[in-house]
Design a protein around this motif. Structure first.
Motif, PDB file in Angstrom:
ATOM      1  N   VAL A   1      -2.340   1.243   5.848  1.00 55.76           N
ATOM      2  CA  VAL A   1      -3.135   0.031   5.574  1.00 55.76           C
ATOM      3  C   VAL A   1      -4.590   0.407   5.287  1.00 55.76           C
ATOM      4  O   VAL A   1      -5.210  -0.112   4.355  1.00 55.76           O
ATOM      5  N   LEU A   2      -5.106   1.354   6.068  1.00 52.86           N
ATOM      6  CA  LEU A   2      -6.507   1.762   5.882  1.00 52.86           C
ATOM      7  C   LEU A   2      -6.696   2.521   4.571  1.00 52.86           C
ATOM      8  O   LEU A   2      -7.583   2.212   3.769  1.00 52.86           O
ATOM      9  N   PHE A   3      -5.849   3.515   4.336  1.00 50.06           N
ATOM     10  CA  PHE A   3      -6.044   4.378   3.164  1.00 50.06           C
ATOM     11  C   PHE A   3      -5.710   3.679   1.845  1.00 50.06           C
ATOM     12  O   PHE A   3      -6.272   4.001   0.810  1.00 50.06           O
ATOM     13  N   PHE A   4      -4.731   2.750   1.879  1.00 52.50           N
ATOM     14  CA  PHE A   4      -4.311   2.089   0.640  1.00 52.50           C
ATOM     15  C   PHE A   4      -4.946   0.698   0.487  1.00 52.50           C
ATOM     16  O   PHE A   4      -4.514  -0.089  -0.351  1.00 52.50           O
ATOM     17  N   ASN A   5      -5.958   0.416   1.286  1.00 50.01           N
ATOM     18  CA  ASN A   5      -6.720  -0.844   1.186  1.00 50.01           C
ATOM     19  C   ASN A   5      -5.820  -2.076   1.211  1.00 50.01           C
ATOM     20  O   ASN A   5      -5.993  -3.005   0.428  1.00 50.01           O
ATOM     21  N   LEU A   6      -4.824  -2.051   2.113  1.00 47.62           N
ATOM     22  CA  LEU A   6      -3.930  -3.212   2.235  1.00 47.62           C
ATOM     23  C   LEU A   6      -4.464  -4.142   3.323  1.00 47.62           C
ATOM     24  O   LEU A   6      -5.411  -3.797   4.044  1.00 47.62           O
ATOM     25  N   ASP A   7      -3.839  -5.305   3.440  1.00 48.49           N
ATOM     26  CA  ASP A   7      -4.275  -6.264   4.466  1.00 48.49           C
ATOM     27  C   ASP A   7      -3.242  -6.310   5.594  1.00 48.49           C
ATOM     28  O   ASP A   7      -2.040  -6.195   5.364  1.00 48.49           O
ATOM     29  N   PHE A   8      -3.736  -6.453   6.827  1.00 47.98           N
ATOM     30  CA  PHE A   8      -2.832  -6.696   7.955  1.00 47.98           C
ATOM     31  C   PHE A   8      -2.430  -8.162   7.899  1.00 47.98           C
ATOM     32  O   PHE A   8      -3.169  -9.043   8.347  1.00 47.98           O
ATOM     33  N   ASP A   9      -1.280  -8.486   7.328  1.00 47.96           N
ATOM     34  CA  ASP A   9      -0.856  -9.884   7.233  1.00 47.96           C
ATOM     35  C   ASP A   9       0.647  -9.985   7.506  1.00 47.96           C
ATOM     36  O   ASP A   9       1.241  -9.058   8.077  1.00 47.96           O
ATOM     37  N   ALA A  10       1.241 -11.069   7.079  1.00 47.21           N
ATOM     38  CA  ALA A  10       2.667 -11.317   7.370  1.00 47.21           C
ATOM     39  C   ALA A  10       3.579 -10.257   6.761  1.00 47.21           C
ATOM     40  O   ALA A  10       4.702 -10.042   7.247  1.00 47.21           O
ATOM     41  N   SER A  11       3.120  -9.588   5.715  1.00 47.47           N
ATOM     42  CA  SER A  11       3.967  -8.557   5.087  1.00 47.47           C
ATOM     43  C   SER A  11       4.254  -7.419   6.074  1.00 47.47           C
ATOM     44  O   SER A  11       5.288  -6.758   5.984  1.00 47.47           O
ATOM     45  N   MET A  12       3.343  -7.194   7.013  1.00 46.66           N
ATOM     46  CA  MET A  12       3.564  -6.136   8.016  1.00 46.66           C
ATOM     47  C   MET A  12       4.747  -6.495   8.921  1.00 46.66           C
ATOM     48  O   MET A  12       5.511  -5.627   9.323  1.00 46.66           O
ATOM     49  N   ALA A  13       4.867  -7.791   9.236  1.00 43.01           N
ATOM     50  CA  ALA A  13       5.992  -8.225  10.069  1.00 43.01           C
ATOM     51  C   ALA A  13       7.310  -8.029   9.320  1.00 43.01           C
ATOM     52  O   ALA A  13       8.331  -7.665   9.913  1.00 43.01           O
ATOM     53  N   ARG A  14       7.284  -8.263   7.995  1.00 39.42           N
ATOM     54  CA  ARG A  14       8.505  -8.061   7.189  1.00 39.42           C
ATOM     55  C   ARG A  14       8.842  -6.572   7.081  1.00 39.42           C
ATOM     56  O   ARG A  14       9.995  -6.187   6.915  1.00 39.42           O
ATOM     57  N   LEU A  15       7.829  -5.737   7.181  1.00 38.94           N
ATOM     58  CA  LEU A  15       8.033  -4.283   7.067  1.00 38.94           C
ATOM     59  C   LEU A  15       8.721  -3.717   8.320  1.00 38.94           C
ATOM     60  O   LEU A  15       9.479  -2.737   8.230  1.00 38.94           O
ATOM     61  N   ALA A  16       8.457  -4.349   9.471  1.00 39.59           N
ATOM     62  CA  ALA A  16       8.932  -3.794  10.753  1.00 39.59           C
ATOM     63  C   ALA A  16      10.449  -3.542  10.802  1.00 39.59           C
ATOM     64  O   ALA A  16      10.869  -2.414  11.129  1.00 39.59           O
ATOM     65  N   PRO A  17      11.300  -4.536  10.482  1.00 38.60           N
ATOM     66  CA  PRO A  17      12.747  -4.262  10.585  1.00 38.60           C
ATOM     67  C   PRO A  17      13.219  -3.172   9.613  1.00 38.60           C
ATOM     68  O   PRO A  17      14.167  -2.431   9.914  1.00 38.60           O
TER      69      PRO A  17
END
Lengths: 233, 216
Positions: free
Chosen positions: B110-126
């Motif tokens: 998230v830090l290196f690729f300038n992404l946002d901590f948002d709902a997409s992170m929850a979708r990434l978890a499973p």
């Protein structure tokens, strides 16, 4: 006639072209104490590993408690204690943690009390909370003996139990072997020399060129020139 | 497994190595891709999975390494412990190490690729959980084989990565979709591949581990 704890029938072990054991016939009953002598590479450790079920024989059969060691069920494995050249201990765990871990593996009633008791028996109570990596070879050897005897096995296999031990350590291990034989366990140990263990009649075997021979008495072994040189007499 | 975690907490060797490796892989990829692609979710997903695979191999190797010191694996095999239970414990330990590395890798991504901590992170978890289970199952089984050979550490990636390719492709595609904000339904096929891979290798490990370590 009671069933033997250990029985081998024409047991052989080869590693590629090297024949380590050939036609080994061995029969030991409960309450028997036996030592196997022989030079380096004679096949003593291999025989113990086969009896523990950690290696398969190339030919013949090895039975413990009447079961083929190639397929030892858990209830038979739990009755075998093996002290090998490698200590099976975790260097980054303390002596107490190592024994507690193995006590839990064997589902012993109170692992902590059991570990405490055995640390006392092998004279390591004062270093119970020291990591094994800080132990000398002799201390690790004592702890390894305690680990092998923790579950009071009916068959105790000891690979050179007196190696690396000082006089006190050797006395402790000798007393533990005597205790095991007296409670009815079958003890089979390998050694370069024959230790004196008061109050225990030990059978003595010799492995030479892969063959196992039984000596009637310790004195017979000591009279033999080759063995005498092995013992430094 | 408690013993493995205690050993790891005491030394911290594996966790630190996994995090350092994840960071190294991500840094190298960020510089290699250049500023133009650094906000691409495809690139971020690819970089995350490369870091995960490397970290997973290290974790699986470390989980069995402790058992090879002083021949402790023989002590376990001689005990009444069922070898399948031993596999399950080693798999869980590898999975925990990999999960720790994944959390670190996601934060770094998230830090290196300038992404946002948002709902997409929850979708990434499973998706990451499925990937970690599959890779840990495969790598634990293979490390039991390669650990017995000389140069086994080198052999593990050669064996594991090609076998993992189907799940890796599915994981990268599903992760990119999750980061782009796509709904779960659109990644159904990729997730099915990952679930099938997990079932296959957890079952294979459970059944084969006894034969793999039996000749130690």
């Amino acid at each position: 006639m009671p069933a033997p704890v250990v029985e081998t029938r024409s047991l052989a072990k080869t590693y590629g072209p090297a024949v380590v054991l050939r036609e080994v016939q061995l029969r030991l009953l409960a309450g028997a104490g036996a030592f196997i002598i022989g030079g380096n590479g004679a096949g003593k450790s291999t025989l113990l590993r086969i009896l523990a079920g950690l290696e398969a024989p190339s030919d013949g059969q090895a039975l413990v408690f009447g079961q083929d060691t190639r397929r030892l069920a858990a209830r038979y494995r739990r009755r075998i204690g093996l002290m090998a050249h490698q200590s099976f201990l975790y260097p980054n765990l303390t002596a107490r943690e190592n024994l507690e871990f193995y006590a839990e593996l064997y589902s012993l009633a109170d692992p902590r009390a059991c570990a405490h008791q055995w640390l006392g028996r092998v004279g390591l109570a004062e270093v119970a909370d020291t990591r094994v990596r800080a132990f000398s070879r002799g201390m690790e050897q004592r702890l390894s003996v305690a680990r092998a005897m923790l579950a009071e096995p009916a068959l105790l296999l000891l690979d050179e139990p007196f190696a690396s031990l000082d006089h006190d350590g050797a006395e402790i291990v000798a007393a533990l072997i005597r205790g095991a034989v007296e409670r009815g366990a079958c003890v089979l140990a390998t050694t370069h020399g024959i230790p004196e263990i008061d109050g225990v009649e030990l059978a003595v075997f010799e492995i030479s060129r892969g063959r196992l021979m039984q000596h009637a008495h310790k004195e017979e072994v000591r009279r033999g020139g080759r063995i005498r040189s092995l013992l430094g007499r | 497994m408690r013993k493995d975690l205690r050993l790891e907490l005491r030394s911290g060797e594996s966790t630190l190595a996994l995090l350092a490796l994840s960071m190294l892989v991500l840094v190298v990829l960020v510089f290699a891709l250049g500023a133009a692609r650094v906000r691409s979710v495809d690139a971020a997903a690819g970089a995350l999975w490369v870091a995960m695979v490397f970290a997973g191999m290290l974790g699986a190797n470390r989980a069995l390494l402790a058992e090879r010191d002083n021949g402790a694996i023989r002590g376990l095999l001689l005990s009444p412990l069922d070898p399948s239970t031993l596999y399950a414990a080693k798999l869980c330990a590898a999975l925990i190490f990999m999960a720790v590395a994944e959390v670190g890798a996601v934060i770094l991504m998230v830090l290196f690729f300038n992404l946002d901590f948002d709902a997409s992170m929850a979708r990434l978890a499973p998706i990451l959980v499925l990937g970690a289970i599959g890779f840990s199952a495969l790598a634990t089984l293979l490390s039991a084989i390669t650990g017995r050979t000389r140069g086994g550490d080198m052999l593990l990636p050669i064996l594991a990565v090609p076998i993992f390719v189907p799940a890796l492709i599915a994981g990268v595609k599903a992760s990119a979709a999750a980061l782009a904000g796509a709904p779960f339904e659109s990644m159904g096929d990729w997730l099915k591949i990952m679930i099938a891979f997990d079932v296959l290798f957890v079952t294979a490990g459970y059944l084969l581990f006894e034969h793999v370590v039996g000749g130690e």
